[in-house]
Design a protein around this motif. Structure first.
Motif, PDB file in Angstrom:
ATOM      1  N   THR A 186       0.832  -1.204   0.000  1.00 51.71           N
ATOM      2  CA  THR A 186       0.000   0.000   0.000  1.00 51.71           C
ATOM      3  C   THR A 186       0.865   1.252   0.000  1.00 51.71           C
ATOM      4  O   THR A 186       0.570   2.228  -0.713  1.00 51.71           O
ATOM      5  CB  THR A 186      -0.945  -0.014   1.217  1.00 51.71           C
ATOM      6  N   ILE A 187       1.930   1.243   0.787  1.00 54.47           N
ATOM      7  CA  ILE A 187       2.867   2.376   0.774  1.00 54.47           C
ATOM      8  C   ILE A 187       3.456   2.552  -0.623  1.00 54.47           C
ATOM      9  O   ILE A 187       3.640   3.678  -1.102  1.00 54.47           O
ATOM     10  CB  ILE A 187       3.994   2.154   1.802  1.00 54.47           C
ATOM     11  N   LYS A 188       3.710   1.439  -1.284  1.00 51.46           N
ATOM     12  CA  LYS A 188       4.274   1.467  -2.642  1.00 51.46           C
ATOM     13  C   LYS A 188       3.281   2.019  -3.658  1.00 51.46           C
ATOM     14  O   LYS A 188       3.662   2.473  -4.733  1.00 51.46           O
ATOM     15  CB  LYS A 188       4.707   0.052  -3.044  1.00 51.46           C
ATOM     16  N   GLY A 189       2.003   2.005  -3.313  1.00 50.58           N
ATOM     17  CA  GLY A 189       0.996   2.568  -4.212  1.00 50.58           C
ATOM     18  C   GLY A 189       0.141   1.569  -4.953  1.00 50.58           C
ATOM     19  O   GLY A 189      -0.605   1.932  -5.873  1.00 50.58           O
ATOM     20  N   VAL A 190       0.211   0.287  -4.573  1.00 47.77           N
ATOM     21  CA  VAL A 190      -0.604  -0.739  -5.227  1.00 47.77           C
ATOM     22  C   VAL A 190      -2.071  -0.507  -4.864  1.00 47.77           C
ATOM     23  O   VAL A 190      -2.414  -0.425  -3.676  1.00 47.77           O
ATOM     24  CB  VAL A 190      -0.158  -2.151  -4.800  1.00 47.77           C
ATOM     25  N   LYS A 191      -2.928  -0.412  -5.863  1.00 43.84           N
ATOM     26  CA  LYS A 191      -4.335  -0.081  -5.648  1.00 43.84           C
ATOM     27  C   LYS A 191      -5.213  -1.317  -5.464  1.00 43.84           C
ATOM     28  O   LYS A 191      -6.233  -1.265  -4.770  1.00 43.84           O
ATOM     29  CB  LYS A 191      -4.875   0.733  -6.830  1.00 43.84           C
ATOM     30  N   LYS A 192      -4.843  -2.397  -6.102  1.00 45.60           N
ATOM     31  CA  LYS A 192      -5.587  -3.658  -5.961  1.00 45.60           C
ATOM     32  C   LYS A 192      -4.588  -4.756  -5.610  1.00 45.60           C
ATOM     33  O   LYS A 192      -3.695  -5.052  -6.406  1.00 45.60           O
ATOM     34  CB  LYS A 192      -6.341  -4.004  -7.254  1.00 45.60           C
ATOM     35  N   ILE A 193      -4.739  -5.337  -4.447  1.00 48.87           N
ATOM     36  CA  ILE A 193      -3.795  -6.330  -3.949  1.00 48.87           C
ATOM     37  C   ILE A 193      -4.371  -7.734  -4.101  1.00 48.87           C
ATOM     38  O   ILE A 193      -5.494  -8.003  -3.639  1.00 48.87           O
ATOM     39  CB  ILE A 193      -3.453  -6.048  -2.474  1.00 48.87           C
ATOM     40  N   LYS A 194      -3.630  -8.615  -4.755  1.00 51.37           N
ATOM     41  CA  LYS A 194      -4.056 -10.000  -4.906  1.00 51.37           C
ATOM     42  C   LYS A 194      -3.915 -10.730  -3.587  1.00 51.37           C
ATOM     43  O   LYS A 194      -2.942 -10.531  -2.857  1.00 51.37           O
ATOM     44  CB  LYS A 194      -3.223 -10.716  -5.981  1.00 51.37           C
ATOM     45  N   ALA A 195      -4.888 -11.599  -3.293  1.00 51.39           N
ATOM     46  CA  ALA A 195      -4.877 -12.310  -2.017  1.00 51.39           C
ATOM     47  C   ALA A 195      -5.746 -13.559  -2.113  1.00 51.39           C
ATOM     48  O   ALA A 195      -6.514 -13.733  -3.062  1.00 51.39           O
ATOM     49  CB  ALA A 195      -5.410 -11.409  -0.910  1.00 51.39           C
ATOM     50  N   TYR A 196      -5.607 -14.418  -1.106  1.00 55.57           N
ATOM     51  CA  TYR A 196      -6.547 -15.517  -0.923  1.00 55.57           C
ATOM     52  C   TYR A 196      -7.586 -15.019   0.072  1.00 55.57           C
ATOM     53  O   TYR A 196      -7.255 -14.563   1.173  1.00 55.57           O
ATOM     54  CB  TYR A 196      -5.840 -16.760  -0.384  1.00 55.57           C
ATOM     55  N   ILE A 197      -8.846 -15.087  -0.332  1.00 53.64           N
ATOM     56  CA  ILE A 197      -9.927 -14.543   0.484  1.00 53.64           C
ATOM     57  C   ILE A 197     -10.887 -15.653   0.879  1.00 53.64           C
ATOM     58  O   ILE A 197     -11.389 -16.388   0.023  1.00 53.64           O
ATOM     59  CB  ILE A 197     -10.686 -13.439  -0.267  1.00 53.64           C
ATOM     60  N   GLY A 198     -11.135 -15.777   2.190  1.00 54.62           N
ATOM     61  CA  GLY A 198     -11.999 -16.832   2.692  1.00 54.62           C
ATOM     62  C   GLY A 198     -13.342 -16.311   3.173  1.00 54.62           C
ATOM     63  O   GLY A 198     -13.412 -15.303   3.880  1.00 54.62           O
ATOM     64  N   PHE A 199     -14.407 -17.024   2.782  1.00 52.70           N
ATOM     65  CA  PHE A 199     -15.762 -16.711   3.222  1.00 52.70           C
ATOM     66  C   PHE A 199     -16.320 -17.931   3.952  1.00 52.70           C
ATOM     67  O   PHE A 199     -16.204 -19.053   3.435  1.00 52.70           O
ATOM     68  CB  PHE A 199     -16.652 -16.379   2.023  1.00 52.70           C
TER      69      PHE A 199
END
Length: 207
Positions: A186-199
């Motif tokens: 985020t500090i670097k400026g990435v607007k959309k971060i890829k991740a594994y998302i659990g529901f």
């Protein structure tokens, strides 16, 4: 948060243990702050070779030994490769021993606090966060989104390991693993971060 495609919980478990193995240090004081890019790459390849060779039963045992609640959370979610924006998720309460108020809001807010503190060399940022985040920015911020076994792991807000329990601001997602990496991105400026998302798995869905 956006879902891209379903993934097996096994991949999430591998990601957690590989990232944990890379960052683990014999000395609890250096927090890998002296790790250069070559050493990072070597550790990553070694960790992947070790963890990917283990059966899921063994991975479960390792995770349960350190934090049984995390294993239960991994196994009771539907997992997706997805993306999130920094204003949609939050980090663990006092992640990396950051001040409580810095972690009360979104990842975007946390990163702003950290960025200012690093610029001003503030003593409010200390311990793991002070060492790790600058090192990520220096040696590997450009590759941690390209390696699938270094992606952050996120739960739907208020679920999973509930790392934001007792924090005032509720978010769409709670980062379970990869808080320092996410702050650096985020500090670097990435607007959309890829991740594994659990529901959480819906009752009766897989019966």
């Amino acid at each position: 948060m956006i879902k891209i495609k379903p993934v097996d919980a096994l991949e999430v478990k591998r990601t957690y243990l590989i990232a944990d193995s890379v960052r683990r240090s014999k000395s609890k004081k250096d927090f890998l702050s002296k790790l250069d890019r070559k050493q990072f790459t070597t550790r990553l390849q070694k960790a992947k070779k070790t963890i990917l060779a283990l059966p899921e039963k063994r991975l479960n045992a390792i995770i349960a030994k350190t934090y049984a609640k995390r294993l239960v959370a991994f196994d009771t979610c539907d997992w997706y490769l997805g993306t999130f924006e920094p204003n949609e998720v939050g980090v663990w309460r006092r992640a990396g021993k950051l001040p409580h108020e810095w972690t009360n809001g979104s990842l975007k807010e946390t990163a702003l606090y950290v960025s200012r503190a690093l610029t001003l060399k503030s003593k409010k940022i200390k311990s793991r966060a002070r060492a790790v985040i600058p090192n990520i920015l220096k040696i590997n911020v450009d590759i941690i989104q390209k390696e699938k076994y270094l992606l952050p792991i996120v739960f739907k807000g208020g679920t999973g390991t509930d790392g934001r329990k007792r924090l005032k601001n509720k978010m769409k997602g709670d980062i379970d693993d990869g808080c320092m990496r996410s702050i650096a991105l985020t500090i670097k400026g990435v607007k959309k971060i890829k991740a594994y998302i659990g529901f959480p798995i819906e009752v009766g869905k897989h019966e």
